[in-house]
Design a protein around this motif. Structure first.
Motif, PDB file in Angstrom:
ATOM      1  N   VAL A 292       2.220   5.400   2.732  1.00 38.26           N
ATOM      2  CA  VAL A 292       2.355   3.972   2.419  1.00 38.26           C
ATOM      3  C   VAL A 292       1.341   3.575   1.343  1.00 38.26           C
ATOM      4  N   ARG A 295       2.230   4.570  -2.112  1.00 35.63           N
ATOM      5  CA  ARG A 295       3.409   3.920  -2.696  1.00 35.63           C
ATOM      6  C   ARG A 295       3.314   2.404  -2.638  1.00 35.63           C
ATOM      7  N   THR A 296       2.086   1.908  -2.548  1.00 37.08           N
ATOM      8  CA  THR A 296       1.913   0.458  -2.449  1.00 37.08           C
ATOM      9  C   THR A 296       2.594  -0.253  -3.622  1.00 37.08           C
ATOM     10  N   PHE A 299       6.304  -0.331  -3.200  1.00 43.60           N
ATOM     11  CA  PHE A 299       6.776  -1.309  -2.202  1.00 43.60           C
ATOM     12  C   PHE A 299       6.772  -2.712  -2.814  1.00 43.60           C
ATOM     13  N   VAL A 316      10.437   2.534   5.874  1.00 37.00           N
ATOM     14  CA  VAL A 316       9.315   3.403   6.277  1.00 37.00           C
ATOM     15  C   VAL A 316       9.561   3.960   7.683  1.00 37.00           C
ATOM     16  N   ALA A 395       3.280  -1.770   5.372  1.00 37.99           N
ATOM     17  CA  ALA A 395       4.037  -1.760   4.110  1.00 37.99           C
ATOM     18  C   ALA A 395       4.879  -3.030   3.999  1.00 37.99           C
ATOM     19  N   ALA A 403       0.718  -5.936  -4.161  1.00 38.37           N
ATOM     20  CA  ALA A 403       1.121  -4.531  -4.136  1.00 38.37           C
ATOM     21  C   ALA A 403       1.312  -3.986  -5.548  1.00 38.37           C
TER      22      ALA A 403
END
Lengths: 408, 229
Positions: A292, A295-296, A299, A316, A395, A403
């Motif tokens: 998570v 890949r902030t 998202f 997720v 997430a 993000a």
């Protein structure tokens, strides 16, 4: 449903973005589950082997005595052979075999030593079906019939008495008149069992034993076995109903040590499951949190494009579902293959002395426990998904702007 | 009177609290009309990105109101804002704006999937916009197999595919070389002229501003000038 169609392929691909991490998590989940499933089968096999060994020897699945005999096993507390409805109950389908015995506490005397002994009068024909003692003769022969007035001794007792097959021993026990009976018996066989049994149990024919102490046809116990252990409780209840003046007990009341060991074996797996799952959960949460965090930005992008927080959470969570589910399948396959490979038994005879102390069998036969396979696998899967919901929730609650500021 | 696609009234946005409050936007009144090809310019910290975030329903103003296609953002929850972005707004970001595990076509189709468009229709429309941005036949490529300019074209295609009311682009050319910048800006200008798509582009790149019909200059969170050419 539409959500799943959209998100599932994306979740699956995301899983393989960091192959190394995914493989490590798969190994953690599959090996963890394998250990739980295999350990469960191993413990069951161990418990079963130990139980079989002990119950087959003398105890059976249950015994019937005269009231008070268990507290004071003396010659005054005997019972008549079964007849009428009681006999019918014993002959009913769920009882595999039953045997009448007369147990006489006494002493055995050789040229060299006098030792305490439990002389057991048995019906050899019934014992051959019910007990493993006849198969454990290592020297000489087993008893021929209930009138056989020779004696079978355990290896250990024979060694301590410095006697053997072809020699004679004298047995002494209290008779019906309250006096001491003594009689010479030919030693015709030596059996090999656990030391406790070998030391204290000597066997002769039932009728011979009754004559020895001046009894007609009285017996001390009826031992019975049943093929399906699940039916034990109902069988005991039914026998108690058929013979209300007798004391009917299942094996758990006859061998507390064995009952405690059995219960421990049944429940220890849950402790192991908790330990394994705790370790697994740390691995899963750590992996998914990393996935998570990495890949902030993405998202944020997905949220900006119109993905709802709930959909991010589902995405997720789906990744965890696939990852843990795949690990669970691997774990089940590994455990299945291990049990299959060990179907011929695990020979622990090298540790025979130690196992004897724990009343364990020497060859263990791990078996598939379909119910626990399913329950434990689902449990690991569902609990795994639940712990992975935390990273998923993190997430989902990301603000798209915050993000997207993160560049990874 | 034409209803504006975006209507900002008295929009203010401040960050922090107490003595550390930073006013990123102050009392901004702005209407974006259908067919506009507008650039938002200004020095760093002037409020370009903050204003784009307000118009894009990515953030909420501290004061004032923002309406997109007549819908006020006030009172909308996160899901409502997501829904609005999904159907009304297309985004082109500076960089890292494609999903790396999806091919170019899948990246474009993804928005339509969220809109629950049928698979055949999705594929058809994705192929059409890929052709419109000059990437016909390249739909199967993953972002890593595309150049920076091609990736931005895919991002433009994705922004267009759902036929949004407005496309917002924040520094879309910042990571591109000169030739690719010219190419991308030309593409957006053409799409604006040919298809009537409304663009608002936050930039300080003169090559982008040269193409704009409307130039909005921000300074210290206020609109300093708003001119049409």
């Amino acid at each position: 449903m539409q959500n799943l169609k959209t998100l599932a392929p994306l979740a699956w691909r995301n899983l393989w973005r960091n192959t190394r991490r995914t493989v490590i998590t798969l190994i953690v989940v599959s090996v963890g589950l394998w250990s739980v499933l295999f350990f469960n089968s191993f413990l069951n096999a161990w418990g079963q082997a130990g139980k079989d060994a002990v119950l087959d020897l003398l105890i059976g699945q249950g015994q019937i005595h005269a009231q008070g005999y268990m507290d004071d096993p003396s010659i005054e507390r005997l019972m008549r052979p079964p007849e009428g409805t009681f006999l019918e109950a014993l002959e009913a389908g769920e009882i595999g075999a039953w045997s009448m015995r007369l147990q006489l506490p006494g002493v055995v005397v050789s040229e060299y030593k006098t030792l305490p002994v439990n002389m057991v009068g048995v019906d050899p024909a019934a014992e051959r079906i019910l007990s493993s003692i006849p198969e454990k003769i290592v020297k000489g022969r087993y008893l021929l019939d209930a009138h056989d007035s020779s004696v079978i001794l355990g290896i250990s007792l024979a060694e301590r008495l410095k006697t053997g097959v072809g020699r004679r021993v004298i047995l002494m026990s209290q008779n019906v008149a309250g006096a001491l009976s003594e009689q010479s018996f030919d030693v015709v066989g030596i059996y090999d069992a656990d030391k406790a049994t070998e030391d204290y149990y000597a066997f002769t024919g039932l009728v011979a034993a009754q004559k020895f102490v001046g009894l007609d046809d009285e017996i001390a116990q009826i031992t019975f076995t049943i093929p399906e252990e699940e039916a034990l409780e109902s069988t005991v209840a039914r026998l108690a109903l058929a013979a209300p003046d007798l004391d009917v007990r299942p094996w758990k009341q006859l061998s507390l040590f064995l009952a405690t060991t059995d219960s421990f074996m049944q429940n220890f797996i849950y402790i192991w499951l908790a330990v394994v799952f705790s370790l697994m959960a740390i691995g899963i949460v750590n992996t998914q949190l990393m996935a998570v965090f990495e890949r902030t930005h993405e998202f944020g992008l997905l949220r900006a494009l119109g993905m709802k927080p709930r959909q991010v959470l589902v995405l997720v969570a789906l990744e965890s579902t696939f990852l843990i589910g795949f690990g669970v399948l691997l774990g089940v396959a590994l455990a299945g293959m291990t049990i299959w490979a060990l179907a011929d038994g695990i020979d622990l005879s090298a540790f025979a002395a130690g196992l004897e102390m724990f009343q364990g069998g020497q060859v263990l036969y791990p078996q598939y426990d379909a119910q626990r396979f399913v329950v434990f696998s689902l449990l690991i899967w569902v609990l795994g998904i639940l712990v992975a919901l935390w990273p998923a929730w993190r997430a989902a609650k990301l603000s798209p702007i915050e993000a997207m500021r993160q560049v990874t | 009177m034409i209803n504006p696609i975006v209507r900002c009234r008295g929009v203010g946005k401040s960050f922090g609290s107490g003595e550390l409050v930073v006013h990123a936007l102050r009392d901004v009144d702005l209407d974006i009309l259908a067919g506009d090809f507008a650039t938002l310019a200004g020095p760093s910290g002037s409020g370009k990105t903050t204003l784009l975030n307000m118009i894009g329903a990515l953030d909420r103003p501290t004061s004032g109101t923002v309406e997109i296609d007549g819908q006020s953002l006030a009172g909308m929850d996160k899901s409502g804002l997501s829904e609005l972005r999904l159907h009304k707004i297309g985004f082109v970001f500076q960089a890292y704006n494609l999903v790396p595990v999806l091919s170019a076509q899948e990246n474009i189709e993804f928005v339509l999937q969220l809109q629950k468009v049928a698979p055949d229709e999705r594929a058809r429309r994705a192929r059409e916009v890929l052709a419109e941005v000059g990437l016909e036949g390249m739909g199967h490529r993953r972002p890593s197999a595309l150049s920076g300019g091609q990736q931005q074209r895919v991002a433009v295609a994705r922004a267009l595919v759902s036929r949004p009311s407005i496309v917002l682009a924040d520094e879309p050319t910042a990571n591109l070389d000169s030739a690719t910048t010219t190419e991308l800006v030309g593409l957006m200008a053409r799409l604006n002229q040919e298809l009537g798509i409304t663009f608002v582009i936050g930039t300080h790149d003169p090559r982008v501003m040269d193409h704009s019909q409307r130039h909005i200059e921000l300074l210290d969170g206020r609109i300093a000038s708003d001119t049409r050419s």
